[in-house]
Motif scaffolding. Sequence first.
Motif, mmCIF file in Angstrom:
data_model
loop_
_atom_site.group_PDB
_atom_site.id
_atom_site.type_symbol
_atom_site.label_atom_id
_atom_site.label_comp_id
_atom_site.label_asym_id
_atom_site.label_seq_id
_atom_site.Cartn_x
_atom_site.Cartn_y
_atom_site.Cartn_z
ATOM 1 N N SER A 65 0.835 -1.204 0.000
ATOM 2 C CA SER A 65 0.000 0.000 0.000
ATOM 3 C C SER A 65 0.866 1.248 0.000
ATOM 4 C CB SER A 65 -0.912 0.002 1.230
ATOM 5 O OG SER A 65 -1.597 1.231 1.334
ATOM 6 N N ASP A 66 0.361 2.305 -0.641
ATOM 7 C CA ASP A 66 1.079 3.572 -0.622
ATOM 8 C C ASP A 66 0.640 4.466 0.533
ATOM 9 O OD1 ASP A 66 -1.446 4.196 -1.453
ATOM 10 O OD2 ASP A 66 -0.843 5.517 -3.098
ATOM 11 N N THR A 67 -0.247 3.949 1.381
ATOM 12 C CA THR A 67 -0.691 4.725 2.533
ATOM 13 C C THR A 67 0.250 4.494 3.702
ATOM 14 O OG1 THR A 67 -2.624 5.298 3.872
ATOM 15 C CG2 THR A 67 -2.169 2.964 3.579
ATOM 16 N N SER A 68 0.272 5.434 4.640
ATOM 17 C CA SER A 68 1.204 5.364 5.761
ATOM 18 C C SER A 68 0.671 4.558 6.925
ATOM 19 C CB SER A 68 1.548 6.788 6.251
ATOM 20 O OG SER A 68 2.186 7.523 5.230
ATOM 21 N N TRP A 69 -0.639 4.400 7.029
ATOM 22 C CA TRP A 69 -1.180 3.702 8.192
ATOM 23 C C TRP A 69 -2.615 3.271 7.962
ATOM 24 C CZ3 TRP A 69 -5.169 6.378 10.834
ATOM 25 C CH2 TRP A 69 -5.351 7.690 10.407
ATOM 26 N N PHE A 70 -3.018 2.258 8.702
ATOM 27 C CA PHE A 70 -4.395 1.786 8.715
ATOM 28 C C PHE A 70 -4.922 1.882 10.151
ATOM 29 C CE2 PHE A 70 -2.613 -0.299 5.026
ATOM 30 C CZ PHE A 70 -3.635 -0.248 4.091
ATOM 31 N N THR A 71 -6.154 2.293 10.283
ATOM 32 C CA THR A 71 -6.750 2.381 11.613
ATOM 33 C C THR A 71 -7.234 1.003 12.064
ATOM 34 O OG1 THR A 71 -8.945 2.859 10.716
ATOM 35 C CG2 THR A 71 -7.503 4.742 11.186
ATOM 36 N N PRO A 72 -7.364 0.785 13.361
ATOM 37 C CA PRO A 72 -7.889 -0.492 13.848
ATOM 38 C C PRO A 72 -9.265 -0.823 13.292
ATOM 39 C CG PRO A 72 -6.868 0.702 15.645
ATOM 40 C CD PRO A 72 -6.896 1.635 14.472
ATOM 41 N N VAL A 73 -10.138 0.193 13.150
ATOM 42 C CA VAL A 73 -11.478 -0.080 12.637
ATOM 43 C C VAL A 73 -11.423 -0.578 11.198
ATOM 44 C CG1 VAL A 73 -12.015 2.217 11.694
ATOM 45 C CG2 VAL A 73 -13.839 0.813 12.665
ATOM 46 N N GLU A 74 -10.353 -0.230 10.487
ATOM 47 C CA GLU A 74 -10.158 -0.719 9.125
ATOM 48 C C GLU A 74 -9.571 -2.133 9.136
ATOM 49 O OE1 GLU A 74 -10.653 -0.500 5.114
ATOM 50 O OE2 GLU A 74 -11.091 1.159 6.473
ATOM 51 N N LEU A 75 -8.591 -2.349 9.994
ATOM 52 C CA LEU A 75 -7.945 -3.660 10.058
ATOM 53 C C LEU A 75 -8.899 -4.742 10.549
ATOM 54 C CD1 LEU A 75 -4.466 -2.665 11.554
ATOM 55 C CD2 LEU A 75 -4.974 -3.273 9.186
ATOM 56 N N PHE A 76 -9.801 -4.353 11.460
ATOM 57 C CA PHE A 76 -10.717 -5.326 12.051
ATOM 58 C C PHE A 76 -12.151 -5.154 11.555
ATOM 59 C CE2 PHE A 76 -7.326 -4.790 15.287
ATOM 60 C CZ PHE A 76 -6.819 -6.082 15.258
ATOM 61 N N LYS A 77 -12.293 -4.638 10.341
ATOM 62 C CA LYS A 77 -13.649 -4.459 9.823
ATOM 63 C C LYS A 77 -14.241 -5.801 9.424
ATOM 64 C CE LYS A 77 -12.446 -3.304 5.000
ATOM 65 N NZ LYS A 77 -12.461 -2.247 3.975
ATOM 66 N N PRO A 78 -15.542 -5.996 9.578
ATOM 67 C CA PRO A 78 -16.506 -5.033 10.150
ATOM 68 C C PRO A 78 -16.673 -5.178 11.656
ATOM 69 C CG PRO A 78 -17.690 -6.931 9.331
ATOM 70 C CD PRO A 78 -16.222 -7.212 9.080
ATOM 71 N N TRP A 79 -15.899 -6.078 12.284
ATOM 72 C CA TRP A 79 -16.159 -6.470 13.671
ATOM 73 C C TRP A 79 -15.930 -5.333 14.665
ATOM 74 C CZ3 TRP A 79 -18.536 -10.330 12.008
ATOM 75 C CH2 TRP A 79 -18.022 -11.125 10.984
ATOM 76 N N TYR A 80 -14.949 -4.498 14.410
ATOM 77 C CA TYR A 80 -14.666 -3.379 15.313
ATOM 78 C C TYR A 80 -15.882 -2.449 15.391
ATOM 79 C CZ TYR A 80 -11.501 0.084 17.518
ATOM 80 O OH TYR A 80 -10.891 0.957 18.376
ATOM 81 N N ALA A 81 -16.380 -2.048 14.233
ATOM 82 C CA ALA A 81 -17.546 -1.165 14.186
ATOM 83 C C ALA A 81 -18.787 -1.853 14.732
ATOM 84 C CB ALA A 81 -17.792 -0.682 12.760
ATOM 85 N N HIS A 82 -18.940 -3.149 14.462
ATOM 86 C CA HIS A 82 -20.089 -3.888 14.979
ATOM 87 C C HIS A 82 -20.068 -3.928 16.507
ATOM 88 C CE1 HIS A 82 -20.959 -6.298 11.023
ATOM 89 N NE2 HIS A 82 -21.019 -4.988 10.881
ATOM 90 N N GLY A 83 -18.882 -4.062 17.091
ATOM 91 C CA GLY A 83 -18.780 -4.058 18.543
ATOM 92 C C GLY A 83 -19.212 -2.737 19.148
ATOM 93 N N ILE A 84 -18.836 -1.636 18.502
ATOM 94 C CA ILE A 84 -19.260 -0.313 18.974
ATOM 95 C C ILE A 84 -20.772 -0.169 18.857
ATOM 96 C CG2 ILE A 84 -19.106 2.165 18.525
ATOM 97 C CD1 ILE A 84 -16.236 1.706 17.595
ATOM 98 N N ALA A 85 -21.314 -0.603 17.740
ATOM 99 C CA ALA A 85 -22.763 -0.517 17.533
ATOM 100 C C ALA A 85 -23.521 -1.317 18.585
ATOM 101 C CB ALA A 85 -23.120 -0.998 16.129
#
Length: 396
Positions: A98-118
């Motif tokens: 990837s040419d990006t510098s970083w990935f957020t946890p919500v991206e790395l653990f999608k969709p489960w991270y967001a589902h846990g918050i919901a």
Amino acid sequence: MFSRSLLSRNLNFLFHRRRVIAYESTTPPFQALYSTYFVDDKPILVRDFIHSALYHPKHGYFSQRSKSVGVLEKSIKFNQLEGRKAYMNHLDKVYKQSDTSWFTPVELFKPWYAHGIAEAILRTANLSVPLKIYEIGGGSGTCAKGIMDYIMLNAPARVYNSLTYTSVEISPSLAEIQKETVGEVRSHLSKFKVECRDAADRSGWGDMEQQPCWVIMLEVLDNLAHDLIYSENQVLPWKEVWVEKQPDRKTLSELYKPLQDPLIKCCVEIMELDSNQPVSKARSIWSKVFPKPRRCWLPTSCLKLLQVLHEALPKMSLIASDFSYLPDVSIPGERAPLVSTKKDGHSSDYKSYLEAKINHPSKGRRGEPLYLTRHHSWKSLVCPPRQGPRTDTTHF
């Protein structure tokens, strides 16, 4: 939930006291090819310099890059990874490709991270009134879409139909990406909107919100600009640090002034850095014979944002996730930021926060230094590999 008065004692849990590490040399002027864009003829506070480096409309990191936040093409299949080592190897490949510098946890653990918050919201919210959610710094929109997906599929229809989800995003390019991401489900669009503004600006919130609401901030607090204070030795009072252009207008240097900025003074008080206890004669003599300059970074922008949210949304429930540790920082001072750039899949660090060079295609430069800072009050959900890309840090 915050109490109705943000007194100093109530914020100690955010800005807990840390030992200030002495540093033995002051910061000289640095050649900064593009960072001079951020400083006019008058000196500016360090937090304003860093804020411009990140969010300047033309030259800021987030404003100029549509891919400043990484987006995975597909979710990681964790059931196919044999433990931590396999996960780290997979993550290393993702970063190198990837040419990006970083990935957020919500991206790395999608969709489960967001589902846990919901799920946490649905379990604790009063669902007899319309559910109102604000997300600050929503990145690519992955969290918003994941939360709305989960509510649509698991909550009563009336909860989803009356839902309002507002993203407060300072970056115009990321605001557009969020609309595209959430818009992948057409029914979400009538419930989702993006307000492209600075969440720390009180005027943008309008009148005080009297209804209960939820505020989500994922990897936001560590993204906020910090101030810097300096002392010539172990006993002299702190001074606030400003950034100014040198006469050649090609270099920047630090300027030290007595503490006068209200946010800096408030942070110093909360963190109990300005002790009024009398200094012994022996210590005073020792500090003159063997002076050790001190440098300490203050989360003033974090303090300002929390004050604004408390005033504008007094009945909010806050969900904040961030990082607790930033390793191998070469810039001096307690809570010092990491200034890093990425090239050919590998990160390299700078020794000065003043080296905020931006990408300029005509100059043939690759990679952009981006600010990272430790924020000890929050916990990380991503384990850092000691080789390869840093996944335990995000930019300021």
